[in-house]
Motif scaffolding. Structure first.
Motif, PDB file in Angstrom:
ATOM      1  N   ARG A 179     -41.131 -19.317  -2.321  1.00 19.11           N
ATOM      2  CA  ARG A 179     -40.615 -19.946  -3.538  1.00 19.11           C
ATOM      3  C   ARG A 179     -41.726 -20.269  -4.532  1.00 19.11           C
ATOM      4  NH1 ARG A 179     -38.230 -21.254   0.953  1.00 19.11           N
ATOM      5  NH2 ARG A 179     -35.979 -21.219   1.177  1.00 19.11           N
ATOM      6  N   LYS A 180     -42.707 -19.384  -4.583  1.00 23.10           N
ATOM      7  CA  LYS A 180     -43.794 -19.564  -5.549  1.00 23.10           C
ATOM      8  C   LYS A 180     -43.261 -19.238  -6.939  1.00 23.10           C
ATOM      9  CE  LYS A 180     -47.646 -18.589  -2.492  1.00 23.10           C
ATOM     10  NZ  LYS A 180     -48.859 -17.820  -2.298  1.00 23.10           N
ATOM     11  N   LYS A 181     -43.751 -19.975  -7.914  1.00 27.58           N
ATOM     12  CA  LYS A 181     -43.304 -19.726  -9.283  1.00 27.58           C
ATOM     13  C   LYS A 181     -43.793 -18.370  -9.768  1.00 27.58           C
ATOM     14  CE  LYS A 181     -42.854 -24.505 -10.662  1.00 27.58           C
ATOM     15  NZ  LYS A 181     -43.285 -25.580 -11.506  1.00 27.58           N
ATOM     16  N   ASN A 182     -45.025 -18.031  -9.411  1.00 30.28           N
ATOM     17  CA  ASN A 182     -45.608 -16.754  -9.822  1.00 30.28           C
ATOM     18  C   ASN A 182     -46.146 -16.029  -8.596  1.00 30.28           C
ATOM     19  OD1 ASN A 182     -45.264 -17.172 -12.670  1.00 30.28           O
ATOM     20  ND2 ASN A 182     -46.963 -18.632 -12.562  1.00 30.28           N
ATOM     21  N   ILE A 183     -45.947 -14.731  -8.586  1.00 39.37           N
ATOM     22  CA  ILE A 183     -46.490 -13.913  -7.495  1.00 39.37           C
ATOM     23  C   ILE A 183     -48.005 -13.856  -7.644  1.00 39.37           C
ATOM     24  CG2 ILE A 183     -46.580 -11.566  -6.535  1.00 39.37           C
ATOM     25  CD1 ILE A 183     -43.933 -12.797  -5.963  1.00 39.37           C
ATOM     26  N   ASP A 184     -48.712 -14.037  -6.559  1.00 41.14           N
ATOM     27  CA  ASP A 184     -50.170 -13.926  -6.545  1.00 41.14           C
ATOM     28  C   ASP A 184     -50.523 -12.448  -6.346  1.00 41.14           C
ATOM     29  OD1 ASP A 184     -52.890 -14.014  -6.135  1.00 41.14           O
ATOM     30  OD2 ASP A 184     -52.814 -15.424  -4.455  1.00 41.14           O
ATOM     31  N   TRP A 185     -50.616 -11.737  -7.459  1.00 37.18           N
ATOM     32  CA  TRP A 185     -50.863 -10.292  -7.392  1.00 37.18           C
ATOM     33  C   TRP A 185     -52.236  -9.984  -6.816  1.00 37.18           C
ATOM     34  CZ3 TRP A 185     -46.739  -7.635  -7.300  1.00 37.18           C
ATOM     35  CH2 TRP A 185     -45.630  -8.022  -8.037  1.00 37.18           C
ATOM     36  N   THR A 186     -53.179 -10.909  -6.923  1.00 38.25           N
ATOM     37  CA  THR A 186     -54.503 -10.694  -6.326  1.00 38.25           C
ATOM     38  C   THR A 186     -54.374 -10.598  -4.811  1.00 38.25           C
ATOM     39  OG1 THR A 186     -55.547 -11.880  -8.147  1.00 38.25           O
ATOM     40  CG2 THR A 186     -56.838 -11.633  -6.127  1.00 38.25           C
ATOM     41  N   HIS A 187     -53.590 -11.482  -4.231  1.00 39.75           N
ATOM     42  CA  HIS A 187     -53.398 -11.433  -2.781  1.00 39.75           C
ATOM     43  C   HIS A 187     -52.649 -10.159  -2.383  1.00 39.75           C
ATOM     44  CE1 HIS A 187     -51.901 -12.389   1.252  1.00 39.75           C
ATOM     45  NE2 HIS A 187     -53.063 -13.013   1.342  1.00 39.75           N
ATOM     46  N   THR A 188     -51.647  -9.794  -3.157  1.00 42.70           N
ATOM     47  CA  THR A 188     -50.901  -8.565  -2.861  1.00 42.70           C
ATOM     48  C   THR A 188     -51.821  -7.352  -2.929  1.00 42.70           C
ATOM     49  OG1 THR A 188     -48.874  -9.564  -3.703  1.00 42.70           O
ATOM     50  CG2 THR A 188     -48.907  -7.157  -3.523  1.00 42.70           C
ATOM     51  N   ARG A 189     -52.729  -7.325  -3.899  1.00 39.83           N
ATOM     52  CA  ARG A 189     -53.700  -6.217  -3.976  1.00 39.83           C
ATOM     53  C   ARG A 189     -54.594  -6.178  -2.747  1.00 39.83           C
ATOM     54  NH1 ARG A 189     -53.830  -7.496  -9.505  1.00 39.83           N
ATOM     55  NH2 ARG A 189     -55.657  -8.813  -9.249  1.00 39.83           N
ATOM     56  N   LYS A 190     -54.991  -7.345  -2.266  1.00 36.45           N
ATOM     57  CA  LYS A 190     -55.828  -7.382  -1.059  1.00 36.45           C
ATOM     58  C   LYS A 190     -55.070  -6.858   0.155  1.00 36.45           C
ATOM     59  CE  LYS A 190     -58.553 -11.269  -2.732  1.00 36.45           C
ATOM     60  NZ  LYS A 190     -58.825 -12.704  -2.591  1.00 36.45           N
ATOM     61  N   VAL A 191     -53.817  -7.261   0.291  1.00 39.29           N
ATOM     62  CA  VAL A 191     -52.986  -6.751   1.386  1.00 39.29           C
ATOM     63  C   VAL A 191     -52.831  -5.243   1.255  1.00 39.29           C
ATOM     64  CG1 VAL A 191     -50.662  -6.788   2.391  1.00 39.29           C
ATOM     65  CG2 VAL A 191     -51.780  -8.943   1.770  1.00 39.29           C
ATOM     66  N   ALA A 192     -52.585  -4.774   0.033  1.00 33.98           N
ATOM     67  CA  ALA A 192     -52.435  -3.329  -0.196  1.00 33.98           C
ATOM     68  C   ALA A 192     -53.723  -2.594   0.138  1.00 33.98           C
ATOM     69  CB  ALA A 192     -52.037  -3.071  -1.644  1.00 33.98           C
ATOM     70  N   LEU A 193     -54.861  -3.167  -0.214  1.00 37.16           N
ATOM     71  CA  LEU A 193     -56.141  -2.526   0.079  1.00 37.16           C
ATOM     72  C   LEU A 193     -56.349  -2.369   1.588  1.00 37.16           C
ATOM     73  CD1 LEU A 193     -58.821  -1.360  -0.921  1.00 37.16           C
ATOM     74  CD2 LEU A 193     -59.732  -3.703  -0.935  1.00 37.16           C
ATOM     75  N   VAL A 194     -56.057  -3.413   2.336  1.00 43.02           N
ATOM     76  CA  VAL A 194     -56.175  -3.335   3.796  1.00 43.02           C
ATOM     77  C   VAL A 194     -55.185  -2.311   4.347  1.00 43.02           C
ATOM     78  CG1 VAL A 194     -55.875  -4.619   5.962  1.00 43.02           C
ATOM     79  CG2 VAL A 194     -57.105  -5.666   4.061  1.00 43.02           C
ATOM     80  N   ALA A 195     -53.965  -2.300   3.808  1.00 39.80           N
ATOM     81  CA  ALA A 195     -52.938  -1.372   4.293  1.00 39.80           C
ATOM     82  C   ALA A 195     -53.286   0.074   3.966  1.00 39.80           C
ATOM     83  CB  ALA A 195     -51.581  -1.733   3.700  1.00 39.80           C
ATOM     84  N   PHE A 196     -53.720   0.340   2.746  1.00 38.16           N
ATOM     85  CA  PHE A 196     -54.060   1.709   2.350  1.00 38.16           C
ATOM     86  C   PHE A 196     -55.328   2.194   3.035  1.00 38.16           C
ATOM     87  CE2 PHE A 196     -51.368   0.992  -1.449  1.00 38.16           C
ATOM     88  CZ  PHE A 196     -50.605   2.148  -1.374  1.00 38.16           C
ATOM     89  N   SER A 197     -56.346   1.335   3.060  1.00 38.88           N
ATOM     90  CA  SER A 197     -57.636   1.793   3.592  1.00 38.88           C
ATOM     91  C   SER A 197     -57.662   1.855   5.109  1.00 38.88           C
ATOM     92  CB  SER A 197     -58.770   0.900   3.084  1.00 38.88           C
ATOM     93  OG  SER A 197     -58.593  -0.422   3.534  1.00 38.88           O
ATOM     94  N   PHE A 198     -56.910   0.993   5.783  1.00 33.84           N
ATOM     95  CA  PHE A 198     -56.942   1.038   7.243  1.00 33.84           C
ATOM     96  C   PHE A 198     -55.586   1.323   7.875  1.00 33.84           C
ATOM     97  CE2 PHE A 198     -56.421  -0.769  11.432  1.00 33.84           C
ATOM     98  CZ  PHE A 198     -57.390  -0.058  12.112  1.00 33.84           C
ATOM     99  N   HIS A 199     -54.629   0.435   7.701  1.00 37.36           N
ATOM    100  CA  HIS A 199     -53.390   0.509   8.486  1.00 37.36           C
ATOM    101  C   HIS A 199     -52.649   1.831   8.348  1.00 37.36           C
ATOM    102  CE1 HIS A 199     -53.974  -3.866   8.813  1.00 37.36           C
ATOM    103  NE2 HIS A 199     -53.387  -3.690   9.975  1.00 37.36           N
ATOM    104  N   GLY A 200     -52.447   2.297   7.133  1.00 41.47           N
ATOM    105  CA  GLY A 200     -51.734   3.557   6.944  1.00 41.47           C
ATOM    106  C   GLY A 200     -52.468   4.726   7.570  1.00 41.47           C
ATOM    107  N   ASN A 201     -53.775   4.797   7.336  1.00 45.11           N
ATOM    108  CA  ASN A 201     -54.587   5.883   7.906  1.00 45.11           C
ATOM    109  C   ASN A 201     -54.652   5.797   9.422  1.00 45.11           C
ATOM    110  OD1 ASN A 201     -55.758   7.490   5.637  1.00 45.11           O
ATOM    111  ND2 ASN A 201     -56.326   5.435   4.973  1.00 45.11           N
ATOM    112  N   PHE A 202     -54.916   4.614   9.925  1.00 45.66           N
ATOM    113  CA  PHE A 202     -55.008   4.438  11.372  1.00 45.66           C
ATOM    114  C   PHE A 202     -53.697   4.844  12.037  1.00 45.66           C
ATOM    115  CE2 PHE A 202     -54.321   1.649  15.096  1.00 45.66           C
ATOM    116  CZ  PHE A 202     -55.366   2.094  15.891  1.00 45.66           C
ATOM    117  N   ASN A 203     -52.594   4.381  11.470  1.00 45.71           N
ATOM    118  CA  ASN A 203     -51.299   4.698  12.046  1.00 45.71           C
ATOM    119  C   ASN A 203     -51.024   6.194  12.001  1.00 45.71           C
ATOM    120  OD1 ASN A 203     -48.169   4.961  11.872  1.00 45.71           O
ATOM    121  ND2 ASN A 203     -48.581   2.948  12.747  1.00 45.71           N
TER     122      ASN A 203
END
Length: 195
Positions: free
Chosen positions: A37-61
């Motif tokens: 229920r955050k008023k604004n999405i923290d896009w910086t955090h979402t970018r960090k999650v995306a970076l971890v997912a793109f650089s490691f999780h997706g490739n590793f999987n």
């Protein structure tokens, strides 16, 4: 449209699987923030999650699924159980560890292992209530070229849980359920954000 997407996945399996996986993982962070229920999405955090997912999780999987299939080909019960066992004893701890340490690193924390030490074991146990069943279905029903995408779809829910655990929880399913049920109505918005 479905045929076009499947053709692209077959023609460019690595690119499409990793891209879909990363987008779904980042989407899980957005859902976590929406539930918060955050008023604004923290896009910086979402970018960090995306970076971890793109650089490691997706490739590793992507490469992990192929390695398992090469080593244990087929869909017999024995082969599928071997793949699920290896996935849960090797890949799951690695992926969970990279999530916690990767985000701590990107957040600039002094001790990048602190979240891992505090939450890894609970998160791993919670994952054992979800991932073995998902991966069993994955290895039995899904063709190899779509396994990372299927795992990414299931990881959407898991990413929502991981983002909750990383920011608010302790890695247990019970804390996630309590969080989803939300703050009590008698709390002010400031009090609910303090927690």
């Amino acid at each position: 449209m479905r045929t076009t997407v499947l053709e692209k996945v077959k023609r460019y399996p690595w690119l499409t699987n990793v891209t879909l996986y990363g987008c779904l993982f980042a989407g899980g962070d957005c859902v976590h923030q929406w539930f918060s229920r955050k008023k604004n999405i923290d896009w910086t955090h979402t970018r960090k999650v995306a970076l971890v997912a793109f650089s490691f999780h997706g490739n590793f999987n992507y490469f992990w699924m192929r390695a398992l299939e090469r080593r244990f080909p087929g869909r017999s019960v024995g082969m599928v159980l071997r793949k699920v066992l290896l996935d849960q004893t090797v890949a799951a701890p690695v992926a969970t560890s990279v999530f916690y340490t990767g985000l701590s690193f990107l957040d600039g924390k002094n001790d990048i292992l602190q979240d891992w030490r505090d939450k890894f074991l609970n998160t791993y146990r919670t994952g054992l209530m979800y991932w073995p069943f998902v991966q069993f279905l994955n290895f039995v029903l899904v063709p190899l070229y779509l396994r990372t995408t299927f795992t990414g779809c299931c990881a959407f829910l898991w990413a929502t849980f991981l983002c909750f655990s990383q920011q608010n929880g302790d890695g247990t399913a019970s804390s996630a359920v309590a969080w989803i049920l939300g703050p009590q109505k008698d709390q002010s918005p400031e009090e609910s954000q303090v927690k």
